[in-house]
Write an enzyme that holds these catalytic residues in place. Structure first.
Site, PDB file in Angstrom:
ATOM      1  CB  ALA A 289      -0.878  -0.018   1.245  1.00 36.22           C
TER       2      ALA A 289
ATOM      3  N   GLY B 223       0.720  -5.200   0.612  1.00 35.53           N
ATOM      4  CA  GLY B 223      -0.388  -5.216  -0.346  1.00 35.53           C
ATOM      5  C   GLY B 223       0.048  -5.738  -1.708  1.00 35.53           C
TER       6      GLY B 223
ATOM      7  CD  GLU C  44      -2.347  -8.009   2.045  1.00 33.67           C
ATOM      8  OE1 GLU C  44      -1.920  -6.843   1.976  1.00 33.67           O
ATOM      9  OE2 GLU C  44      -3.190  -8.383   2.867  1.00 33.67           O
TER      10      GLU C  44
ATOM     11  CD  GLU D 194       1.301  -5.995   5.055  1.00 37.53           C
ATOM     12  OE1 GLU D 194       2.174  -6.854   5.348  1.00 37.53           O
ATOM     13  OE2 GLU D 194       0.653  -6.024   4.008  1.00 37.53           O
TER      14      GLU D 194
HETATM   15  C1  3H9 Z   1       0.385  -2.465   3.289  1.00 43.12           C
HETATM   16  O1  3H9 Z   1       0.717  -2.918   2.237  1.00 43.12           O
HETATM   17  C2  3H9 Z   1      -0.982  -2.615   3.875  1.00 43.12           C
HETATM   18  C3  3H9 Z   1      -1.807  -3.651   3.160  1.00 43.12           C
HETATM   19  O2  3H9 Z   1      -1.604  -4.921   3.713  1.00 43.12           O
HETATM   20  C4  3H9 Z   1      -3.267  -3.391   3.354  1.00 43.12           C
HETATM   21  C5  3H9 Z   1      -3.862  -2.254   2.642  1.00 43.12           C
HETATM   22  C6  3H9 Z   1      -5.357  -2.174   2.768  1.00 43.12           C
HETATM   23  N1  3H9 Z   1       4.560   3.554   0.160  1.00 43.12           N
HETATM   24  O3  3H9 Z   1      13.325   2.188   1.078  1.00 43.12           O
HETATM   25  P1  3H9 Z   1      13.743   2.956  -0.115  1.00 43.12           P
HETATM   26  C7  3H9 Z   1       9.363   5.152  -0.715  1.00 43.12           C
HETATM   27  S1  3H9 Z   1       1.450  -1.556   4.221  1.00 43.12           S
HETATM   28  C8  3H9 Z   1       5.018   4.788  -0.115  1.00 43.12           C
HETATM   29  O4  3H9 Z   1      14.723   4.047   0.062  1.00 43.12           O
HETATM   30  P2  3H9 Z   1      14.939   0.557  -1.149  1.00 43.12           P
HETATM   31  C9  3H9 Z   1      10.401   5.459   0.368  1.00 43.12           C
HETATM   32  O5  3H9 Z   1       9.852   6.288   1.369  1.00 43.12           O
HETATM   33  C10 3H9 Z   1       2.904  -1.453   3.227  1.00 43.12           C
HETATM   34  N2  3H9 Z   1       6.328   5.062  -0.321  1.00 43.12           N
HETATM   35  O6  3H9 Z   1      14.283   1.985  -1.278  1.00 43.12           O
HETATM   36  C11 3H9 Z   1      11.472   6.149  -0.455  1.00 43.12           C
HETATM   37  O7  3H9 Z   1      11.068   7.487  -0.682  1.00 43.12           O
HETATM   38  P3  3H9 Z   1      12.164   8.657  -0.759  1.00 43.12           P
HETATM   39  C12 3H9 Z   1       3.703  -2.685   3.254  1.00 43.12           C
HETATM   40  C13 3H9 Z   1       7.187   4.046  -0.227  1.00 43.12           C
HETATM   41  O8  3H9 Z   1      15.200   0.087  -2.501  1.00 43.12           O
HETATM   42  C14 3H9 Z   1      11.417   5.419  -1.794  1.00 43.12           C
HETATM   43  O9  3H9 Z   1      10.131   4.791  -1.851  1.00 43.12           O
HETATM   44  N3  3H9 Z   1       4.930  -2.477   2.532  1.00 43.12           N
HETATM   45  C15 3H9 Z   1       6.777   2.750   0.068  1.00 43.12           C
HETATM   46  O10 3H9 Z   1      16.038   0.588  -0.159  1.00 43.12           O
HETATM   47  C16 3H9 Z   1      12.466   4.348  -1.938  1.00 43.12           C
HETATM   48  O11 3H9 Z   1      12.416   3.506  -0.794  1.00 43.12           O
HETATM   49  C17 3H9 Z   1       6.049  -2.093   3.139  1.00 43.12           C
HETATM   50  O12 3H9 Z   1       6.103  -1.944   4.335  1.00 43.12           O
HETATM   51  C18 3H9 Z   1       5.389   2.503   0.264  1.00 43.12           C
HETATM   52  N4  3H9 Z   1       4.899   1.286   0.541  1.00 43.12           N
HETATM   53  O13 3H9 Z   1      13.809  -0.374  -0.490  1.00 43.12           O
HETATM   54  C19 3H9 Z   1       7.242  -1.880   2.250  1.00 43.12           C
HETATM   55  N5  3H9 Z   1       7.862   1.937   0.108  1.00 43.12           N
HETATM   56  O14 3H9 Z   1      13.066   8.281  -1.886  1.00 43.12           O
HETATM   57  C20 3H9 Z   1       8.000  -0.677   2.677  1.00 43.12           C
HETATM   58  C21 3H9 Z   1       8.915   2.725  -0.161  1.00 43.12           C
HETATM   59  O15 3H9 Z   1      11.348   9.864  -0.954  1.00 43.12           O
HETATM   60  N6  3H9 Z   1       9.110  -0.406   1.788  1.00 43.12           N
HETATM   61  N7  3H9 Z   1       8.526   4.000  -0.353  1.00 43.12           N
HETATM   62  O16 3H9 Z   1      12.878   8.636   0.573  1.00 43.12           O
HETATM   63  C22 3H9 Z   1      10.291  -1.048   1.887  1.00 43.12           C
HETATM   64  O17 3H9 Z   1      10.490  -1.974   2.653  1.00 43.12           O
HETATM   65  C23 3H9 Z   1      11.410  -0.555   1.019  1.00 43.12           C
HETATM   66  O18 3H9 Z   1      11.133   0.763   0.668  1.00 43.12           O
HETATM   67  C24 3H9 Z   1      11.634  -1.369  -0.273  1.00 43.12           C
HETATM   68  C25 3H9 Z   1      12.641  -0.624  -1.197  1.00 43.12           C
HETATM   69  C26 3H9 Z   1      12.219  -2.731   0.087  1.00 43.12           C
HETATM   70  C27 3H9 Z   1      10.359  -1.541  -1.033  1.00 43.12           C
END
Ligand code: 3H9
Length: 702
Positions: free
Chosen positions: A63, A102, A105, A125
């Site tokens: 998400a 998500g 999912e 999450e």
């Molecule tokens: C969910 O999914 C809920 C659902 O179950 C239910 C819904 C109803 N959203 O980390 P990075 C941004 S909850 C928005 O430096 P990497 C991050 O802030 C979600 N933005 O890169 C950064 O911005 P900036 C569950 C996001 O390659 C840029 O992207 N998912 C999101 O080292 C680059 O990120 C998670 O918890 C996001 N979801 O790592 C995943 N994700 O450049 C969370 C990232 O402006 N994300 N950004 O600073 C991660 O674990 C890592 O970001 C990821 C990439 C591994 C994806």
């Protein structure tokens, strides 16, 4: 709306590609694109199957976290998923990269999943105070069984493609071109009549799990150990229980929706998402842009192989960087290298490493007694004891032998970096790299910029931290930097409170209850009470000049109660145990000390204990911000969570302070000032300003 999904046709296949750089979260535009794409594929008779993949390095990262709390635009994720799951044409998810939250999912709503071996999948999450709220808690147990699903969801840790295949989350791994492989997979399906496979309709695994209710007892036990004080894990367990026990998919989804809403509205969710964004924010240094030149660090040197030096040496070896470690004499060197080897062997005995891993790491470590052997290192970290004169002398020696361009770093926990830089002919290359003990475990690295530190030195150090698996926070060069400077008020208050009426055990319990991994007196026992006591003796300090907050510790030392190392300190440690037991003798010593100092003891309630320990820290945090020592409040939060065990579910001290209300904190500081006097209670001008404006530390984030 942010993000999109490209739709293209390849013969009888529709290909949908999620495009929302950099990591393809499910923002409004993506959800709209998914719904539209499925609609287009269903209404086109020529299309027999659909492939869903991602552009760039991610499939879908989950998400869009930045949308939480904002007014949603576009269709809801649930509507999109319902459409996909109702598809009469098979949908194949082709996981090209990160499929998280998500994102996974969405893939679980597809009929099949193929993946590049390098694609990590996860449901992280729980780390954000949430649960997989798009059917993940209902579909995953149906796919892989409740116990494995619980392990996966409660840890929040990603797993690589091959492990996902083994678990049954992914149907096929595709070596080579993923899209070509996915097309071949989809066409094979079409050739066999395009069978659909809806996870929601699979019941075998959850029916079998019904026979083993202990699954949930085990999950609860594990969760209470792993995530003490976290709200989301219990909600996750209840959702999976519903998946197993109710059997009806729609009922299970309703339980999940209710629990998800509770998590979403819980203060821990806001705190943990603050931590997520803050961890990324701290890498941003306003005057050191991302494209600042950096140098390569291929070899390292560490001066000193004591507790800190040995741990730092392990950090380099763990990251595959050859490291030379220098000691003053062979005995100290042998001892230090022996400790490193023993630490690695412990990892092997715990199953976290193999003997081969240990051999590989040890082969990267070379001991020496000669400064000349450090000449080829790209970075030299001084990790000798905390004495500025000795450190200045050490930097003179380093300057004589280090190659041009090498980073010259000190691991000091609070001494003046500029004094060390001035001892060299190249102050631009000098920086503080403050590792936290145990250095090979603790995630924080305080990077301390001196007045002449070059931007390249800063950028290289921040990059190095990432290579070492650390989270780096930049601090200005001021006594104690960010972390230890704020800690001083915390420990001083703990020392005062016990003289006024609390016991060390009450104080520790209050802080433990707040979520700290240990209380201040448990911490003192761990570090060793004798360090301060010896330093005071060596300096020739007269007993009457010893600060009153150190009087109890010094008395304990006179009784050879140095802490855990002698099995006695504030606590008694039964042989071989690190769990201390309260000791009435210590309470007597505390009471006697109060009497000697003429302090009348009276009850101090738990609320006051907490405020008196934490508010001076926050007050100092405000001063640190005002002086520009920390760039933003979130930098302080990240220091405290990763270096001092401040509970992450609070969001860190500055975020927590905002939640308490700065006006309330100001009022308490003033109240304590009247009651107890002393500098600790003089409100920082920045705190006063924000509190009187009705503002918050968050308002400074920019
Ligand atoms: C969910 O999914 C809920 C659902 O179950 C239910 C819904 C109803 N959203 O980390 P990075 C941004 S909850 C928005 O430096 P990497 C991050 O802030 C979600 N933005 O890169 C950064 O911005 P900036 C569950 C996001 O390659 C840029 O992207 N998912 C999101 O080292 C680059 O990120 C998670 O918890 C996001 N979801 O790592 C995943 N994700 O450049 C969370 C990232 O402006 N994300 N950004 O600073 C991660 O674990 C890592 O970001 C990821 C990439 C591994 C994806």
């Amino acid at each position: 709306m942010k993000g999109t999904v490209h739709y293209s046709v390849d013969g009888d296949l529709a290909i949908m590609t999620v495009d929302n750089p950099p990591v393809n979260p499910l923002s409004g535009g993506v959800r709209q694109g998914l719904a539209d794409g499925v609609g287009a594929a269903l209404s086109d008779n020529a299309i027999k199957a659909v492939i869903l993949t991602g552009a760039g390095r991610a499939f879908i990262a989950g998400a869009d976290i930045s949308e939480f709390g904002a007014k949603p635009e576009g269709p809801s994720l649930h509507d999109c998923l319902a459409r996909m799951e109702a598809s009469t044409k098979p949908i194949v998810a082709a996981l090209n990269g990160t499929a998280f939250g998500g994102g996974l999912e969405v893939a679980l709503c597809c009929d099949y999943r193929v993946a590049a071996p390098s694609a990590p999948v996860g449901l992280p999450e729980v780390k954000l105070g949430l649960l997989p709220g798009a059917g993940g808690t209902q579909r995953l147990p149906r796919l892989i069984g409740a116990e494995k699903a619980l392990d996966f969801i409660l840890s929040g840790d990603p797993i690589p493609g091959p492990m996902a295949k083994e678990l049954g989350i992914v149907d096929e791994l595709i070596e080579g071109d993923l899209l070509d492989g996915a097309k071949a997979f989809a066409r094979d399906l079409i050739a066999t009549g395009g069978p659909l496979r809806k996870i929601r309709d699979e019941a075998d695994k959850v029916m079998a799990d019904r026979a083993d209710p202990e699954i949930f007892t085990r999950a609860r036990q594990k969760a209470s150990r792993r995530s003490r004080g976290h709200f989301a894990p219990e909600q996750i367990i209840q959702c999976v229980e519903a998946a197993v026990n109710s059997g009806d998919f729609t009922d299970g989804l309703a339980v999940e929706a209710a629990r998800f809403a509770q998590c979403l509205n819980h203060p821990q969710r806001a705190a943990l998402i603050h931590v997520f964004f803050s961890e990324r924010e701290v890498a941003k240094i306003p005057d050191v842009p991302r494209d600042t030149a950096t140098s390569n660090i291929e070899s390292a040197a560490v001066i000193g192989c004591g507790t800190m030096g040995g741990g730092i040496t392990m950090c380099f070896a763990n990251a595959g960087i050859a490291v030379t470690v220098l000691e003053m004499n062979q005995e100290a060197l042998d001892r230090g290298l022996g400790v490193i080897k023993r630490n690695y062997d412990i990892q092997v005995s715990r199953g976290r490493m193999t003997d081969t891993d240990v051999d590989a790491r040890m082969s990267l470590i070379t001991g020496t007694l000669q400064y000349a052997d450090l000449a080829r290192a790209d970075v030299i970290v001084e990790a000798i004891y905390e004495n500025i004169d000795v450190k200045v002398e050490t930097f003179k020696k380093i300057d004589e032998i280090a190659k041009p361009g090498a980073i010259l770093a000190s691991n000091t926990s609070g001494l003046d970096i500029d004094r060390m830089a001035e001892a060299t002919s190249r102050p631009g290359d000098v920086i503080g790299l403050h590792f936290f003990s145990p250095a090979n475990i603790m995630r924080l690295l305080e990077v301390v910029r001196g007045k002449d530190t070059d931007k390249t030195t800063i950028a290289t150090s921040m990059k190095l931290a990432k290579t070492l698996g650390k989270i780096a926070v930049l601090s200005g060069n001021a006594p104690g930097f960010i972390g230890n400077r704020m800690l001083a008020g915390y420990t001083r208050q703990a020392g005062e409170i016990i003289l006024q009426g609390a016991t060390p055990y009450q104080v520790d319990n209050v802080l433990l209850g707040f979520g700290m991994p240990m209380g201040p007196f448990q911490m003192n026992d761990l570090v060793g009470l004798d360090l301060g006591w010896r330093a005071r003796k060596l300096s020739g300090m007269r007993p009457e000049d010893v600060p009153i907050t150190a009087r109890v510790a010094d008395k304990l030392c006179e009784l050879e109660r140095f802490g855990q190392k002698t099995n006695r300190g504030y606590y008694i440690y039964p042989e071989g145990s690190r769990a201390g037991q309260p000791d009435p003798e210590v309470v007597e010593i505390v009471e006697q000390t109060s009497a000697e100092l003429g302090i009348e003891r009276s009850e101090v309630d738990d609320d006051e204990v907490l405020k008196r320990c934490l508010y001076p820290m926050i007050n100092e945090g405000a001063r640190i911000l005002e002086a520009g020592i920390a760039i933003r409040p979130c930098d302080i939060d990240i220091v405290y969570i990763n270096g001092y065990g401040f509970p992450e579910v609070t969001g860190g001290p500055m975020f927590w302070a905002d939640q308490q209300g700065l006006a309330n904190i100001l009022a308490d500081l003033e109240r304590f000032g009247e009651l107890y006097g002393g500098d600790a209670w003089t409100p920082a001008p920045l705190l006063t300003k924000l509190a009187t404006e009705g503002s918050s530390f968050a308002s400074l984030q920019g």
